[in-house]
Scaffold this active site. Structure first.
Site, PDB file in Angstrom:
ATOM      1  N   LYS A  32       0.843  -1.204   0.000  1.00 42.72           N
ATOM      2  CA  LYS A  32       0.000   0.000   0.000  1.00 42.72           C
ATOM      3  C   LYS A  32       0.876   1.252   0.000  1.00 42.72           C
ATOM      4  CE  LYS A  32      -3.812  -2.395   2.324  1.00 42.72           C
ATOM      5  NZ  LYS A  32      -4.602  -2.629   3.549  1.00 42.72           N
ATOM      6  N   GLN A  42      -4.793  -1.342   9.711  1.00 41.50           N
ATOM      7  CA  GLN A  42      -4.665  -2.681   9.107  1.00 41.50           C
ATOM      8  C   GLN A  42      -5.234  -3.739  10.045  1.00 41.50           C
ATOM      9  OE1 GLN A  42      -3.688  -3.227   6.000  1.00 41.50           O
ATOM     10  NE2 GLN A  42      -3.819  -5.446   6.127  1.00 41.50           N
ATOM     11  N   ASP A  70     -11.350   2.451   4.176  1.00 35.96           N
ATOM     12  CA  ASP A  70     -11.696   1.029   4.078  1.00 35.96           C
ATOM     13  C   ASP A  70     -13.204   0.804   3.943  1.00 35.96           C
ATOM     14  OD1 ASP A  70      -9.563  -0.824   4.086  1.00 35.96           O
ATOM     15  OD2 ASP A  70      -9.091  -0.320   6.162  1.00 35.96           O
TER      16      ASP A  70
HETATM   17  N1  GUN Z   1      -6.803  -6.865   6.194  1.00 32.84           N
HETATM   18  C1  GUN Z   1      -7.079  -7.620   5.103  1.00 32.84           C
HETATM   19  N2  GUN Z   1      -7.680  -6.869   4.158  1.00 32.84           N
HETATM   20  C2  GUN Z   1      -7.775  -5.620   4.668  1.00 32.84           C
HETATM   21  C3  GUN Z   1      -8.296  -4.409   4.147  1.00 32.84           C
HETATM   22  O1  GUN Z   1      -8.811  -4.306   3.033  1.00 32.84           O
HETATM   23  N3  GUN Z   1      -8.184  -3.324   4.975  1.00 32.84           N
HETATM   24  C4  GUN Z   1      -7.645  -3.406   6.219  1.00 32.84           C
HETATM   25  N4  GUN Z   1      -7.614  -2.289   6.966  1.00 32.84           N
HETATM   26  N5  GUN Z   1      -7.165  -4.517   6.730  1.00 32.84           N
HETATM   27  C5  GUN Z   1      -7.221  -5.616   5.948  1.00 32.84           C
END
Ligand code: GUN
Length: 294
Positions: free
Chosen positions: A53, A97, A120
């Site tokens: 990311k 996350q 998200d």
């Molecule tokens: N963990 C696995 N996929 C995601 C996601 O799309 N966003 C976040 N914040 N954590 C994750």
């Protein structure tokens, strides 16, 4: 041989366009979009995802600030950090996350994020907007990425029998809600307590699998001409990365299928960038990014 839905190249195209767009804002004297990413603990997969990311943000001109916090970070410390960024007008997006360590109350953390900065789309306000069909919902990144990919490859979705395996808040449930919007298509969402999984998957015209179990879906469980979207990312003992479906056999029977790696994963990252830019655009009085509007 199925059409391979190449998320890697589509994501690259989206990122190139976003870079041009952000460059044009900078030319006008505007600031860069700013995204805060918070990672708690040492989960190896999460570390890889966060690094991906961060790199993607840098490439397009989004400033990402990654906060790596120790495993023993407390609920209060995390809430205080989120509160600080909620109140900072220059921060467009906040991402925590998941999964968080088990001593953290994840739902309380999600609900602490300002829903307008919730890149998200996990905050109940955004979930509720998506569930009620409101156009200004922030859509979770993986379902949004899958939707963009289906539309890009002109996969028909209207009235198709959609089956989703996996009912998580991150993928399965919001994915189902996207297909329910405007009564696009009927959806069955299966999960661990589905008695006869095969009876559902056999009927699917669009099959989306997000469980995290290699080879969960075999060739005999799908019908000829199916579109298969494989969200799984599993590391085998021999080091290979595979999805939840038997790609090798199913690709001979399907109309289209996503590879792992190079399918859904890069589209999730592209969607994170799109959601961040969309929030930034709205803050500056522009319309949201069209790709984030479903
Ligand atoms: N963990 C696995 N996929 C995601 C996601 O799309 N966003 C976040 N914040 N954590 C994750």
């Amino acid at each position: 041989m199925a059409l391979i839905l190449d998320g890697k190249s589509l994501s690259k195209k989206i990122r190139e366009e976003l870079k041009k767009e952000i460059d044009s804002y900078i030319q006008k004297g505007m600031r860069n979009p700013n995204l805060v990413v918070i990672l708690v603990g040492e989960d190896p997969a999460s570390q890889v995802y966060v690094e991906n990311k961060r790199k993607a943000c840098r490439e397009v001109g989004i400033n990402s600030m990654v906060f790596k916090l120790p495993e023993n970070t407390t609920q209060v410390e995390l809430l205080e950090l989120i509160g600080k960024f909620n109140g900072d007008d220059d921060i467009d997006g906040i991402l925590v996350q998941l999964p968080l360590p088990s001593h953290i109350n994840t739902q309380e953390i999600i609900e602490a994020i300002n829903p307008h900065k919730d890149v998200d789309g996990f905050h109940p306000e955004n979930v509720g907007k998506l569930a009620t069909g409101k156009s200004d919902a922030i859509i979770p990144c993986t379902p949004l990425g899958i939707w963009i990919m289906l539309k890009h490859y002109k996969i028909p979705t209207f009235k198709r029998d959609v089956v989703i395996v996996g009912a998580s808040n991150i993928v399965g449930k919001p994915m189902g809600l996207l297909f329910l919007k405007n009564e696009e298509a009927p959806v069955s969402i299966c999960h661990i307590n589905t008695k006869d999984l095969r009876s559902y998957t056999k009927k699917a015209e669009i099959l989306i699998v997000a469980v995290g179990k290699p080879n969960l879906i075999t060739e005999d469980m799908v019908k000829e001409g199916v579109v298969v979207i494989d969200v799984g990312i599993n590391r085998l003992e021999d080091g290979r990365l595979v999805g939840d479906t038997d790609f090798g056999a199913i690709k001979e029977k399907a109309y289209a299928i996503t590879p792992v790696p190079g399918g859904v994963g890069p589209m999730t990252v592209a969607s994170l960038l799109l959601n961040t830019v969309s929030i930034y655009r709205k803050k500056h009085g522009f319309a949201p990014h069209p790709l984030t509007e479903v």
